[in-house]
Enzyme design. Sequence first.
Site, PDB file in Angstrom:
ATOM      1  N   SER A 232       7.086 -67.478  27.328  1.00 31.52           N
ATOM      2  CA  SER A 232       6.989 -68.927  27.109  1.00 31.52           C
ATOM      3  C   SER A 232       8.048 -69.291  26.077  1.00 31.52           C
ATOM      4  O   SER A 232       8.468 -68.426  25.284  1.00 31.52           O
ATOM      5  CB  SER A 232       5.602 -69.252  26.566  1.00 31.52           C
ATOM      6  OG  SER A 232       5.571 -70.550  26.028  1.00 31.52           O
TER       7      SER A 232
ATOM      8  N   TYR B  63      -1.456 -68.003  20.961  1.00 39.61           N
ATOM      9  CA  TYR B  63      -0.724 -68.040  22.236  1.00 39.61           C
ATOM     10  C   TYR B  63       0.756 -67.728  21.993  1.00 39.61           C
ATOM     11  O   TYR B  63       1.337 -66.869  22.662  1.00 39.61           O
ATOM     12  CB  TYR B  63      -0.889 -69.419  22.886  1.00 39.61           C
ATOM     13  CG  TYR B  63      -0.136 -69.563  24.195  1.00 39.61           C
ATOM     14  CD1 TYR B  63      -0.682 -69.104  25.390  1.00 39.61           C
ATOM     15  CD2 TYR B  63       1.128 -70.155  24.234  1.00 39.61           C
ATOM     16  CE1 TYR B  63       0.003 -69.245  26.583  1.00 39.61           C
ATOM     17  CE2 TYR B  63       1.818 -70.297  25.423  1.00 39.61           C
ATOM     18  CZ  TYR B  63       1.263 -69.839  26.601  1.00 39.61           C
ATOM     19  OH  TYR B  63       1.958 -69.966  27.783  1.00 39.61           O
TER      20      TYR B  63
HETATM   21  P1  NAP Z   1      -3.340 -71.252  34.632  1.00 34.88           P
HETATM   22  O1  NAP Z   1      -3.240 -72.255  35.728  1.00 34.88           O
HETATM   23  O2  NAP Z   1      -4.304 -71.466  33.537  1.00 34.88           O
HETATM   24  O3  NAP Z   1      -3.550 -69.817  35.296  1.00 34.88           O
HETATM   25  C1  NAP Z   1      -3.837 -68.689  34.504  1.00 34.88           C
HETATM   26  C2  NAP Z   1      -4.423 -67.636  35.379  1.00 34.88           C
HETATM   27  O4  NAP Z   1      -4.806 -66.533  34.565  1.00 34.88           O
HETATM   28  C3  NAP Z   1      -5.670 -68.121  36.125  1.00 34.88           C
HETATM   29  O5  NAP Z   1      -5.625 -67.675  37.466  1.00 34.88           O
HETATM   30  C4  NAP Z   1      -6.797 -67.446  35.359  1.00 34.88           C
HETATM   31  O6  NAP Z   1      -7.942 -67.181  36.134  1.00 34.88           O
HETATM   32  C5  NAP Z   1      -6.123 -66.148  34.932  1.00 34.88           C
HETATM   33  N1  NAP Z   1      -6.856 -65.550  33.826  1.00 34.88           N
HETATM   34  C6  NAP Z   1      -7.127 -66.109  32.626  1.00 34.88           C
HETATM   35  N2  NAP Z   1      -7.901 -65.285  31.904  1.00 34.88           N
HETATM   36  C7  NAP Z   1      -8.135 -64.192  32.663  1.00 34.88           C
HETATM   37  C8  NAP Z   1      -8.905 -63.010  32.477  1.00 34.88           C
HETATM   38  N3  NAP Z   1      -9.620 -62.800  31.369  1.00 34.88           N
HETATM   39  N4  NAP Z   1      -8.909 -62.088  33.456  1.00 34.88           N
HETATM   40  C9  NAP Z   1      -8.222 -62.293  34.596  1.00 34.88           C
HETATM   41  N5  NAP Z   1      -7.485 -63.392  34.850  1.00 34.88           N
HETATM   42  C10 NAP Z   1      -7.460 -64.343  33.887  1.00 34.88           C
HETATM   43  O7  NAP Z   1      -1.918 -71.091  33.914  1.00 34.88           O
HETATM   44  P2  NAP Z   1      -0.422 -71.130  34.458  1.00 34.88           P
HETATM   45  O8  NAP Z   1       0.187 -72.324  33.901  1.00 34.88           O
HETATM   46  O9  NAP Z   1      -0.374 -70.860  35.917  1.00 34.88           O
HETATM   47  O10 NAP Z   1       0.178 -69.879  33.638  1.00 34.88           O
HETATM   48  C11 NAP Z   1       0.653 -68.699  34.239  1.00 34.88           C
HETATM   49  C12 NAP Z   1       1.513 -67.976  33.231  1.00 34.88           C
HETATM   50  O11 NAP Z   1       2.652 -68.776  32.896  1.00 34.88           O
HETATM   51  C13 NAP Z   1       0.809 -67.694  31.910  1.00 34.88           C
HETATM   52  O12 NAP Z   1       1.226 -66.418  31.427  1.00 34.88           O
HETATM   53  C14 NAP Z   1       1.314 -68.798  30.985  1.00 34.88           C
HETATM   54  O13 NAP Z   1       1.245 -68.409  29.639  1.00 34.88           O
HETATM   55  C15 NAP Z   1       2.738 -68.918  31.484  1.00 34.88           C
HETATM   56  N6  NAP Z   1       3.391 -70.201  31.174  1.00 34.88           N
HETATM   57  C16 NAP Z   1       2.958 -71.348  31.770  1.00 34.88           C
HETATM   58  C17 NAP Z   1       3.613 -72.543  31.478  1.00 34.88           C
HETATM   59  C18 NAP Z   1       3.192 -73.855  32.132  1.00 34.88           C
HETATM   60  O14 NAP Z   1       3.744 -74.922  31.771  1.00 34.88           O
HETATM   61  N7  NAP Z   1       2.275 -73.858  33.079  1.00 34.88           N
HETATM   62  C19 NAP Z   1       4.703 -72.558  30.589  1.00 34.88           C
HETATM   63  C20 NAP Z   1       5.105 -71.357  29.999  1.00 34.88           C
HETATM   64  C21 NAP Z   1       4.436 -70.181  30.309  1.00 34.88           C
HETATM   65  P3  NAP Z   1      -9.104 -68.302  36.343  1.00 34.88           P
HETATM   66  O15 NAP Z   1      -8.431 -69.418  37.104  1.00 34.88           O
HETATM   67  O16 NAP Z   1     -10.128 -67.594  37.127  1.00 34.88           O
HETATM   68  O17 NAP Z   1      -9.526 -68.718  34.980  1.00 34.88           O
END
Ligand code: NAP
Length: 251
Positions: free
Chosen positions: A158, A171
Amino acid sequence: MSHPDPRNYQPAGDLLGGRVILVTGAGSGIGAAAARSFAAHGATVILLGRTTRKLEAVHDEIVAAGHPPPALAVIDLARAQGPAYFDLVAQIQSSYGRLDGLLHNAAILGERSPIEHYDVGTWHQVLHVNLTAAFVLSRELLPLLRAADDASVIFTSSSVGRRGRAYWGAYAVSKFGVEGLAQVLADETRDITRIRVNCINPGGTRTAMRRSAFPAEVPDARPEPASIMAPYLYLMGPDSRGFTGQSIDCQ
Ligand code: NAP
């Protein structure tokens, strides 16, 4: 060897044909988009997540689209102990005998709060899910990655994992750790294995995590996960052989 800008990468339709790729957090957001995209390019994906119904929905979409049927691994990375990891390794070993790709994508945001008030329990949980679980999974899966012809490991970073920002607490610190873990593993595998290890920073993307971090943001101000997949495909496929120890941006 020169490499293209991964953001402009144009993948061949069968780029990942025959590959077995595990995606964590595959039930929603960027992980679900990556799983769909890898499957659409020929991979058999192993969908790892904590919510069975979300994983099943992604599974069913992939099957309905006529792509290779995925496998499910229901594991809560906040709670998993040794046996859950050993079972996963044994199942991948017996089904495929190797692992060609590993996308560490699962993460939680924790709370947005100053360090002075940051809850210690939340701190541990965020560090555990975002960083320690990725370490344990990498450690346990390395023998299967080594058994592949050219395995690719991708960690998810990130922008707050490169420069700290107020109120991003555990985070941000977990993402600094992820960048460090990726660098250490890349250095350990460079030259002596066929494994490459890199980090991707997706940038602000329209997901549940983004909405909870920026509740006032206009939802369509950010791209859909499906539109940022070029770097993921580049790093997962054979065109990125020799590209290791890098941290790249999707946007
Ligand atoms: P998200 O929609 O919240 O998805 C996160 C995923 O991780 C969900 O499928 C969630 O499962 C799973 N997860 C969370 N806790 C878990 C656990 N204890 N065991 C197994 N699975 C777990 O987030 P996202 O935006 O797609 O993020 C994906 C990645 O990109 C992350 O590493 C995030 O830090 C990174 N990122 C995102 C952004 C952004 O703007 N979206 C920017 C920079 C970096 P559930 O749905 O079942 O809870």
